[in-house]
Design a protein around this motif. Structure first.
Motif, PDB file in Angstrom:
ATOM      1  N   PHE A   1      -8.524  29.002 -30.037  1.00 47.45           N
ATOM      2  CA  PHE A   1      -9.483  29.163 -28.940  1.00 47.45           C
ATOM      3  C   PHE A   1     -10.654  28.193 -29.067  1.00 47.45           C
ATOM      4  O   PHE A   1     -11.112  27.630 -28.078  1.00 47.45           O
ATOM      5  CB  PHE A   1      -9.998  30.599 -28.861  1.00 47.45           C
ATOM      6  N   ILE A   2     -11.136  27.987 -30.273  1.00 54.56           N
ATOM      7  CA  ILE A   2     -12.228  27.027 -30.484  1.00 54.56           C
ATOM      8  C   ILE A   2     -11.760  25.629 -30.111  1.00 54.56           C
ATOM      9  O   ILE A   2     -12.497  24.866 -29.469  1.00 54.56           O
ATOM     10  CB  ILE A   2     -12.715  27.090 -31.945  1.00 54.56           C
ATOM     11  N   PHE A   3     -10.553  25.274 -30.471  1.00 56.82           N
ATOM     12  CA  PHE A   3     -10.004  23.962 -30.131  1.00 56.82           C
ATOM     13  C   PHE A   3      -9.879  23.804 -28.616  1.00 56.82           C
ATOM     14  O   PHE A   3     -10.231  22.753 -28.064  1.00 56.82           O
ATOM     15  CB  PHE A   3      -8.641  23.793 -30.812  1.00 56.82           C
ATOM     16  N   ILE A   4      -9.407  24.837 -27.926  1.00 55.76           N
ATOM     17  CA  ILE A   4      -9.255  24.782 -26.469  1.00 55.76           C
ATOM     18  C   ILE A   4     -10.611  24.636 -25.793  1.00 55.76           C
ATOM     19  O   ILE A   4     -10.774  23.823 -24.873  1.00 55.76           O
ATOM     20  CB  ILE A   4      -8.499  26.033 -25.959  1.00 55.76           C
ATOM     21  N   VAL A   5     -11.606  25.401 -26.228  1.00 52.62           N
ATOM     22  CA  VAL A   5     -12.945  25.303 -25.637  1.00 52.62           C
ATOM     23  C   VAL A   5     -13.550  23.935 -25.922  1.00 52.62           C
ATOM     24  O   VAL A   5     -14.198  23.340 -25.059  1.00 52.62           O
ATOM     25  CB  VAL A   5     -13.856  26.446 -26.151  1.00 52.62           C
ATOM     26  N   GLY A   6     -13.320  23.390 -27.106  1.00 51.05           N
ATOM     27  CA  GLY A   6     -13.828  22.059 -27.437  1.00 51.05           C
ATOM     28  C   GLY A   6     -13.212  20.979 -26.568  1.00 51.05           C
ATOM     29  O   GLY A   6     -13.915  20.091 -26.065  1.00 51.05           O
ATOM     30  N   ILE A   7     -11.912  21.036 -26.356  1.00 53.73           N
ATOM     31  CA  ILE A   7     -11.240  20.064 -25.483  1.00 53.73           C
ATOM     32  C   ILE A   7     -11.728  20.223 -24.049  1.00 53.73           C
ATOM     33  O   ILE A   7     -11.973  19.229 -23.347  1.00 53.73           O
ATOM     34  CB  ILE A   7      -9.708  20.221 -25.572  1.00 53.73           C
ATOM     35  N   ALA A   8     -11.893  21.466 -23.581  1.00 52.20           N
ATOM     36  CA  ALA A   8     -12.387  21.699 -22.219  1.00 52.20           C
ATOM     37  C   ALA A   8     -13.807  21.154 -22.051  1.00 52.20           C
ATOM     38  O   ALA A   8     -14.133  20.567 -21.011  1.00 52.20           O
ATOM     39  CB  ALA A   8     -12.356  23.190 -21.894  1.00 52.20           C
ATOM     40  N   ALA A   9     -14.643  21.313 -23.067  1.00 53.75           N
ATOM     41  CA  ALA A   9     -16.006  20.777 -22.995  1.00 53.75           C
ATOM     42  C   ALA A   9     -15.990  19.256 -22.963  1.00 53.75           C
ATOM     43  O   ALA A   9     -16.764  18.638 -22.217  1.00 53.75           O
ATOM     44  CB  ALA A   9     -16.834  21.275 -24.176  1.00 53.75           C
ATOM     45  N   LEU A  10     -15.119  18.641 -23.734  1.00 49.04           N
ATOM     46  CA  LEU A  10     -15.014  17.183 -23.721  1.00 49.04           C
ATOM     47  C   LEU A  10     -14.546  16.675 -22.356  1.00 49.04           C
ATOM     48  O   LEU A  10     -15.093  15.710 -21.821  1.00 49.04           O
ATOM     49  CB  LEU A  10     -14.065  16.712 -24.816  1.00 49.04           C
ATOM     50  N   VAL A  11     -13.554  17.333 -21.775  1.00 51.67           N
ATOM     51  CA  VAL A  11     -13.068  16.954 -20.445  1.00 51.67           C
ATOM     52  C   VAL A  11     -14.170  17.148 -19.412  1.00 51.67           C
ATOM     53  O   VAL A  11     -14.365  16.309 -18.522  1.00 51.67           O
ATOM     54  CB  VAL A  11     -11.799  17.768 -20.081  1.00 51.67           C
ATOM     55  N   TYR A  12     -14.921  18.235 -19.530  1.00 49.71           N
ATOM     56  CA  TYR A  12     -16.037  18.499 -18.616  1.00 49.71           C
ATOM     57  C   TYR A  12     -17.087  17.393 -18.703  1.00 49.71           C
ATOM     58  O   TYR A  12     -17.595  16.920 -17.680  1.00 49.71           O
ATOM     59  CB  TYR A  12     -16.651  19.859 -18.958  1.00 49.71           C
ATOM     60  N   LEU A  13     -17.419  16.967 -19.912  1.00 52.14           N
ATOM     61  CA  LEU A  13     -18.414  15.908 -20.087  1.00 52.14           C
ATOM     62  C   LEU A  13     -17.933  14.566 -19.551  1.00 52.14           C
ATOM     63  O   LEU A  13     -18.692  13.844 -18.903  1.00 52.14           O
ATOM     64  CB  LEU A  13     -18.793  15.778 -21.565  1.00 52.14           C
ATOM     65  N   VAL A  14     -16.673  14.234 -19.787  1.00 50.50           N
ATOM     66  CA  VAL A  14     -16.134  12.974 -19.277  1.00 50.50           C
ATOM     67  C   VAL A  14     -16.093  12.995 -17.753  1.00 50.50           C
ATOM     68  O   VAL A  14     -16.461  12.018 -17.094  1.00 50.50           O
ATOM     69  CB  VAL A  14     -14.739  12.703 -19.881  1.00 50.50           C
ATOM     70  N   LYS A  15     -15.685  14.126 -17.170  1.00 48.24           N
ATOM     71  CA  LYS A  15     -15.660  14.245 -15.707  1.00 48.24           C
ATOM     72  C   LYS A  15     -17.071  14.137 -15.140  1.00 48.24           C
ATOM     73  O   LYS A  15     -17.283  13.497 -14.103  1.00 48.24           O
ATOM     74  CB  LYS A  15     -15.021  15.556 -15.280  1.00 48.24           C
ATOM     75  N   SER A  16     -18.039  14.729 -15.815  1.00 44.26           N
ATOM     76  CA  SER A  16     -19.421  14.631 -15.321  1.00 44.26           C
ATOM     77  C   SER A  16     -19.923  13.188 -15.385  1.00 44.26           C
ATOM     78  O   SER A  16     -20.631  12.741 -14.481  1.00 44.26           O
ATOM     79  CB  SER A  16     -20.347  15.559 -16.095  1.00 44.26           C
ATOM     80  N   LEU A  17     -19.538  12.450 -16.433  1.00 46.49           N
ATOM     81  CA  LEU A  17     -19.924  11.041 -16.519  1.00 46.49           C
ATOM     82  C   LEU A  17     -19.315  10.228 -15.377  1.00 46.49           C
ATOM     83  O   LEU A  17     -20.001   9.410 -14.754  1.00 46.49           O
ATOM     84  CB  LEU A  17     -19.509  10.451 -17.867  1.00 46.49           C
ATOM     85  N   PHE A  18     -18.036  10.460 -15.088  1.00 44.40           N
ATOM     86  CA  PHE A  18     -17.400   9.759 -13.972  1.00 44.40           C
ATOM     87  C   PHE A  18     -18.054  10.120 -12.641  1.00 44.40           C
ATOM     88  O   PHE A  18     -18.286   9.243 -11.801  1.00 44.40           O
ATOM     89  CB  PHE A  18     -15.897  10.058 -13.914  1.00 44.40           C
ATOM     90  N   ASP A  19     -18.329  11.418 -12.448  1.00 41.69           N
ATOM     91  CA  ASP A  19     -18.972  11.843 -11.199  1.00 41.69           C
ATOM     92  C   ASP A  19     -20.370  11.255 -11.054  1.00 41.69           C
ATOM     93  O   ASP A  19     -20.779  10.858  -9.956  1.00 41.69           O
ATOM     94  CB  ASP A  19     -19.025  13.366 -11.112  1.00 41.69           C
ATOM     95  N   MET A  20     -21.101  11.201 -12.153  1.00 38.60           N
ATOM     96  CA  MET A  20     -22.443  10.613 -12.100  1.00 38.60           C
ATOM     97  C   MET A  20     -22.374   9.133 -11.744  1.00 38.60           C
ATOM     98  O   MET A  20     -23.166   8.646 -10.939  1.00 38.60           O
ATOM     99  CB  MET A  20     -23.161  10.799 -13.439  1.00 38.60           C
ATOM    100  N   TRP A  21     -21.425   8.430 -12.355  1.00 36.42           N
ATOM    101  CA  TRP A  21     -21.330   7.001 -12.064  1.00 36.42           C
ATOM    102  C   TRP A  21     -20.907   6.745 -10.616  1.00 36.42           C
ATOM    103  O   TRP A  21     -21.424   5.847  -9.958  1.00 36.42           O
ATOM    104  CB  TRP A  21     -20.363   6.324 -13.028  1.00 36.42           C
ATOM    105  N   ARG A  22     -19.949   7.536 -10.112  1.00 38.38           N
ATOM    106  CA  ARG A  22     -19.531   7.384  -8.714  1.00 38.38           C
ATOM    107  C   ARG A  22     -20.674   7.692  -7.761  1.00 38.38           C
ATOM    108  O   ARG A  22     -20.862   6.999  -6.769  1.00 38.38           O
ATOM    109  CB  ARG A  22     -18.343   8.292  -8.405  1.00 38.38           C
ATOM    110  N   GLU A  23     -21.445   8.732  -8.076  1.00 41.39           N
ATOM    111  CA  GLU A  23     -22.591   9.080  -7.236  1.00 41.39           C
ATOM    112  C   GLU A  23     -23.641   7.974  -7.256  1.00 41.39           C
ATOM    113  O   GLU A  23     -24.191   7.612  -6.224  1.00 41.39           O
ATOM    114  CB  GLU A  23     -23.211  10.389  -7.714  1.00 41.39           C
ATOM    115  N   TYR A  24     -23.889   7.411  -8.432  1.00 44.43           N
ATOM    116  CA  TYR A  24     -24.868   6.326  -8.511  1.00 44.43           C
ATOM    117  C   TYR A  24     -24.369   5.082  -7.772  1.00 44.43           C
ATOM    118  O   TYR A  24     -25.141   4.404  -7.090  1.00 44.43           O
ATOM    119  CB  TYR A  24     -25.176   5.974  -9.965  1.00 44.43           C
ATOM    120  N   ALA A  25     -23.090   4.754  -7.907  1.00 48.79           N
ATOM    121  CA  ALA A  25     -22.536   3.574  -7.239  1.00 48.79           C
ATOM    122  C   ALA A  25     -22.591   3.730  -5.718  1.00 48.79           C
ATOM    123  O   ALA A  25     -22.790   2.749  -5.007  1.00 48.79           O
ATOM    124  CB  ALA A  25     -21.098   3.339  -7.689  1.00 48.79           C
TER     125      ALA A  25
END
Length: 118
Positions: free
Chosen positions: A11-35
């Motif tokens: 469960f800790i591994f799954i939550v960690g991977i989900a948090a990493l995916v969430y952070l990467v998606k937020s970075l992509f969304d932020m960059w698209r919004e800024y562009a």
């Protein structure tokens, strides 16, 4: 007890991977919004997210991502809050479980030592 320990690790591994995916998606969304909008606030959040990822692990980055999604996506906001709470809670439960597993083994050793002294 050993199987519960391994389930907690999964469960800790799954939550960690989900948090990493969430952070990467937020970075992509932020960059698209800024562009698209050239909004300097979004650029500042993007930079804070990257710097926070290196300085504090994912804690500061998760908070910045939640701030970014606050008025944009209700489901992403709730997912970020859930991951921000679930990560430390699961880690604390993992630590408690580790000590409990360790104490169980020590109790057997102490019992055996006590019987040898009688």
């Amino acid at each position: 007890m050993n199987s519960l320990f391994w389930i907690a690790i999964v469960f800790i591994f799954i939550v960690g991977i989900a948090a990493l995916v969430y952070l990467v998606k937020s970075l992509f969304d932020m960059w698209r919004e800024y562009a698209a909008t050239k909004n300097e606030t979004v650029l500042l959040l993007f930079i804070l997210n990257i710097v926070g990822l290196f300085l504090s692990g994912s804690l500061l980055s998760m908070i910045v991502a939640i701030i970014f999604y606050w008025n944009r996506s209700k489901s992403m906001r709730y997912l970020g809050i859930f991951l921000l709470i679930a990560g430390p809670v699961l880690f604390i439960l993992f630590i408690i479980g580790s000590f409990t597993l360790y104490d169980g083994q020590m109790m057997d050793w102490e019992q055996m030592e006590y019987q040898m002294n009688l």
